[in-house]
Structure formats: structure tokens, C-alpha cells
Design a protein around this motif. Structure first.
Motif, mmCIF file in Angstrom:
data_model
loop_
_atom_site.group_PDB
_atom_site.id
_atom_site.type_symbol
_atom_site.label_atom_id
_atom_site.label_comp_id
_atom_site.label_asym_id
_atom_site.label_seq_id
_atom_site.Cartn_x
_atom_site.Cartn_y
_atom_site.Cartn_z
ATOM 1 N N LEU A 109 36.751 26.855 42.070
ATOM 2 C CA LEU A 109 36.741 28.161 41.415
ATOM 3 C C LEU A 109 37.020 27.973 39.933
ATOM 4 C CD1 LEU A 109 36.817 31.289 41.333
ATOM 5 C CD2 LEU A 109 39.266 31.125 41.846
ATOM 6 N N TYR A 110 36.146 28.538 39.114
ATOM 7 C CA TYR A 110 36.355 28.616 37.672
ATOM 8 C C TYR A 110 36.578 30.087 37.360
ATOM 9 C CZ TYR A 110 35.230 28.409 32.633
ATOM 10 O OH TYR A 110 35.245 28.497 31.264
ATOM 11 N N GLY A 111 37.667 30.409 36.672
ATOM 12 C CA GLY A 111 37.923 31.815 36.394
ATOM 13 C C GLY A 111 38.951 32.015 35.309
ATOM 14 N N GLY A 112 39.075 33.266 34.888
ATOM 15 C CA GLY A 112 40.052 33.614 33.869
ATOM 16 C C GLY A 112 39.655 34.845 33.088
ATOM 17 N N LEU A 145 37.084 40.462 29.219
ATOM 18 C CA LEU A 145 36.126 40.081 30.254
ATOM 19 C C LEU A 145 36.851 39.199 31.252
ATOM 20 C CD1 LEU A 145 32.687 39.232 28.579
ATOM 21 C CD2 LEU A 145 33.380 41.315 29.749
ATOM 22 N N ASP A 146 36.800 39.598 32.522
ATOM 23 C CA ASP A 146 37.389 38.819 33.610
ATOM 24 C C ASP A 146 36.262 38.164 34.392
ATOM 25 O OD1 ASP A 146 39.957 39.700 32.905
ATOM 26 O OD2 ASP A 146 39.703 41.525 34.079
ATOM 27 N N VAL A 147 36.440 36.891 34.716
ATOM 28 C CA VAL A 147 35.339 36.084 35.241
ATOM 29 C C VAL A 147 35.788 35.260 36.438
ATOM 30 C CG1 VAL A 147 33.761 34.175 34.706
ATOM 31 C CG2 VAL A 147 34.305 35.861 32.946
ATOM 32 N N THR A 148 34.916 35.170 37.448
ATOM 33 C CA THR A 148 35.040 34.116 38.461
ATOM 34 C C THR A 148 33.667 33.487 38.664
ATOM 35 O OG1 THR A 148 34.586 35.565 40.373
ATOM 36 C CG2 THR A 148 36.887 35.296 39.712
ATOM 37 N N TYR A 149 33.675 32.188 38.893
ATOM 38 C CA TYR A 149 32.437 31.467 39.217
ATOM 39 C C TYR A 149 32.747 30.468 40.318
ATOM 40 C CZ TYR A 149 28.126 28.792 38.831
ATOM 41 O OH TYR A 149 26.929 28.162 39.112
#
Length: 436
Positions: A205-208, A253-257
Motif C-alpha cells: 500500500l502506498y498512501g498519504g 489530497l488523500d491517496v491510496t494506491y
């Protein structure tokens, strides 16, 4: 009605009645702006305790309002027995079958921590303290919904207590109508004591969160629109306008990949051209720490929210959102949906075809502040009327709304018939009663 003091001879867990020390604290919901005028609070020791309570309530004429932690409370439970299921905390993960059995009192963050040890994930929302069972009963709009769909679609079985106080394991094969209703229609049909879920292999998981001052909002929201127009299902991006008390306004901007971090950075490269970045927490992170991205409160507090689905986030929408300060709102969030959420779903809501969800939140600290929040909400929704859709996810309903705002008329009719068939005496009263 029977004397509620008789509950103490029926229930092994804690029973609190009006006037008892601790009663007011025990009946208080997560949203401190909501009052719960219940007659008693029962903290069940286990599923057998829940069954005993149902039998008592059915014979005594009291409805039961079940809340593990009080999330989603509406106050529509006057005179009811409030059931707390926090002690139903069993959690079993089968890494070979990729399944989990989750008790009704288990929070999503705990499920994530247990699953992540095996390179697996459930389908949690933004808060780690919401219980998985309650969230799934509302459909469950997950961070990973774009890749895997509704959380409710991952349900294998529900363990329930029916309106006669009998235990049952409900699946699509054993009881298709009740199984359908519980996969997103709320808790008005049976008391769920545990849920069995499919887990998904997601080792990376890449996120932040990226954060700028509000003057960068036009560029940030334009980039958000550009990214989401072509985003793969593994990428989820939420945009947020923020106005914290006593601070300058911000945009985030909140992100998950779910995948390789280099791929994520390439998909988000347009953001590198926006200067004035205040903070950037994006990194490879354990799936168990998903809740840290938005850092939602983990303690109760007052709140007033409203949501709408949007057909687009184009220049008109962006301009309307930025036309005036969001104050007195605390946040205006836009979630990117789409992906697997659009696919067929045999659940009360069905496919979620709208590509975006708008979520407004504020703190109703005084009557004047509450009135101002309602006025701001009305102004924003009126300005976006040509983009806003009447329906919204069940878990996004505000306390003054009903299930008719979440489901199509044919789904509402089916839910009401199931309620009449399975609970003709009205033993169960959910946060959003289907016959209300």
C-alpha cells in the motif's frame, strides 16, 4: 410491559437503567449532537446474552436498538433498550482460505492489523474505530472499493439472532432475502453477532496526504479532476477543503494506491507542478495504518454532516465549491468512486454509478452555529443542483434523512416487506428504521 429490572436476571452482561450511575455515559452515541432517550442500556456478554435479550424484549414489548460504538446514531430510539455489542470481540483470520470471522464489536482497524500480517486486507472505510459489522451492514464504502466493490459484497455469511431469539447463520443459499437485506440495508431485520468476510491479497500500500494552503485550491482540484478521469482501479484519491478552528484554510489530497509506489508517483505526477506544498505524508505504509491518512477523530464529538453523489467534478463544480469560504463547515470532501463500484451488486443499493461523492461536515457547537451549518449546506447543494443526485450511500445518511434517500423505490419496497415478514412485532429498531 415487563419491569426492566427483570433484565438483570436475564442478562449476564451489564444492565443500566434510568437513574443508575453510568447510565447517561453508556447511552451516549459517538455523535454527541445526537440524544438517545432510551429506557435501558445492555452491554451483552456474548451472543447468548443477545439472544436472551431478544426473547425478553419480544415478550415485554420493548424494541432493541443495537449499537456497538454509537456510530451512525440518529436518536430515533425513544423508549428502546440500547444494546452495546462491544464484548462480541471474536476475530479469526484464515490466511489459507482468505477469510475472516469478525464479531460485532470488532473495530475495522483491528481487522486490518490481523489481516495485514498475512498480506491480506479487508475493505475498510476511512475510520479505524468503526466496527466492521456495522459498517458492512450499511454497505461499506471502502478506500479500496474502486478495486474490490462494496464491502457488503465481500460477505460470506452473517451470524444473527432473529426476532424470536433464535441463532442462525445466514448465507445467500440458506436465506437469500435476509442475506440480501443485511448486505447494505442496515440492521433492522436481525441482530448480527458476527460476520464472515472474504479478504483480499494486497501486500503493498502506498498512501498519504498532500496539503497546501487554500489559495492553491483551484490548481489542486483541477489536478484532482485530471487524475481521477483516467485513474486505474487500484488508485483512490479524495480531495478535501479544510477550515480548522483558529487556522488558515487548507486544501488536501488523500491517496491510496494498491501496488508499486513508483507507479503511484507517476500517476500523481501532475501534483508535482503545484508549488507551496505544506506537507506530504505519502509513503509505502502497512495496510494496518490506513486510518492515519485522514486522521479522523478516534474519540466521540459533536458533528453535523450531509452527503450527495455527483455526476461530475468539472470547472462549474470546482468554481461553485470555491466561490465562497467553506466556513462554518469544517470540511468539504470529494471522494472519487467508480471502478468496481459500478459493477453489478446484489445488494439493496446495487451498483454505485455516480463517479464522485460530496461529504460536508461541521461542528454544531451552538444553536446559531447549527443554523449557519444548515444554511451553508443548503447553499452548496442548491449551487450544485444540476450535478447532485438524490440517492447516497446508506452510511452517508444524515440523522434527519431516511432510507428513501439511499435506495431506489423497488429496493425500499423489498426491504420493508422483509422487515414485515421477519420482524412483525418490531423487536429491532435500527438507526434508520425501514418502516419509518
Amino acid at each position: 410491559m415487563s419491569n426492566l429490572r427483570e433484565l438483570r436476571s436475564v442478562i449476564r452482561g451489564r444492565v443500566l437503567l434510568v437513574g443508575d450511575n453510568g447510565f447517561d455515559a453508556a447511552r451516549t452515541p459517538w455523535n454527541l449532537a445526537v440524544a438517545q432517550p432510551v429506557s435501558a442500556v445492555v452491554e451483552a456478554a456474548d451472543a447468548d446474552d443477545v439472544a436472551a435479550l431478544v426473547r425478553f424484549a419480544a415478550s415485554a414489548g420493548y424494541p432493541i436498538a443495537a449499537q456497538p460504538s454509537g456510530h451512525g446514531a440518529t436518536g430515533d430510539n425513544a423508549g428502546a433498550i440500547l444494546l452495546r455489542t462491544g464484548a462480541l470481540d471474536e476475530l479469526e483470520v484464515d490466511p489459507i482460505a482468505r477469510t475472516a470471522r469478525v464479531g460485532a464489536g470488532v473495530a475495522a482497524g483491528r481487522v486490518q492489523a490481523a489481516a495485514s500480517k498475512h498480506g491480506l486486507t479487508g475493505l475498510p472505510g476511512s475510520s479505524p474505530v468503526v466496527t466492521t459489522a456495522a459498517y458492512t451492514l450499511g454497505g461499506g464504502l471502502s478506500w479500496f472499493g474502486r478495486k474490490h466493490g462494496w464491502a457488503a459484497d465481500s460477505v460470506i455469511a452473517f451470524e444473527v439472532i432473529d426476532a424470536d431469539g433464535h441463532r442462525a447463520r445466514v448465507t445467500a443459499e440458506t436465506d437469500p432475502d435476509l442475506f440480501w437485506a443485511l448486505r447494505g440495508g442496515g440492521g433492522d431485520f436481525a441482530l448480527v453477532t458476527a460476520v464472515e468476510l472474504t479478504l483480499f491479497p494486497e501486500p503493498r500500500l502506498y498512501g498519504g496526504r498532500m496539503l497546501w494552503s487554500a489559495d492553491r485550491a483551484p490548481a489542486v482540484l483541477s489536478a484532482f479532476r485530471e487524475i481521477t478521469a483516467t485513474a486505474p482501479d487500484a488508485l483512490t484519491v479524495w480531495a478535501e477543503l479544510l477550515q480548522f478552528p483558529g487556522a488558515d484554510p487548507l486544501v488536501a489530497l488523500d491517496v491510496t494506491y494498491l501496488g508499486d509506489p513508483d507507479e503511484a508517483r507517476e500517476l500523481l505526477a501532475v501534483l508535482d507542478g503545484i508549488d507551496g506544498l505544506i506537507g506530504d505524508t505519502r509513503a509505502v505504509m502497512p495496510i494496518s495504518e490506513l486510518g492515519t491518512i485522514t486522521a479522523e477523530p478516534t474519540d466521540p464529538g459533536p458533528g453535523l454532516s450531509y452527503a450527495a453523489l455527483l455526476t461530475d467534478v468539472d470547472e462549474v463544480v470546482i468554481n461553485e465549491l470555491l466561490a465562497t469560504p467553506i466556513d462554518p463547515l469544517l470540511s468539504v470532501q470529494i471522494r472519487h468512486l467508480g471502478g468496481a463500484l459500478v459493477r453489478p451488486s446484489d445488494s439493496p443499493h446495487g451498483p454505485l454509478v455516480e463517479p464522485y461523492a460530496l461529504y460536508l461536515f461541521g461542528l454544531p457547537l451552538t444553536p446559531e452555529k447549527t443554523a449557519a451549518l444548515h444554511a451553508k449546506r443548503a447553499d452548496l447543494i442548491d449551487a450544485l443542483a444540476s450535478y447532485a443526485v438524490d440517492r447516497k450511500p446508506f452510511t452517508f445518511l444524515a440523522p434527519d434523512e431516511s432510507i428513501t434517500a439511499a435506495f431506489a423505490p423497488e429496493a425500499v419496497a423489498r426491504l420493508r416487506q422483509i422487515k414485515r415478514d421477519r420482524d412483525p412485532r418490531g423487536v429491532f429498531r435500527s438507526n434508520f428504521p425501514v418502516l419509518g
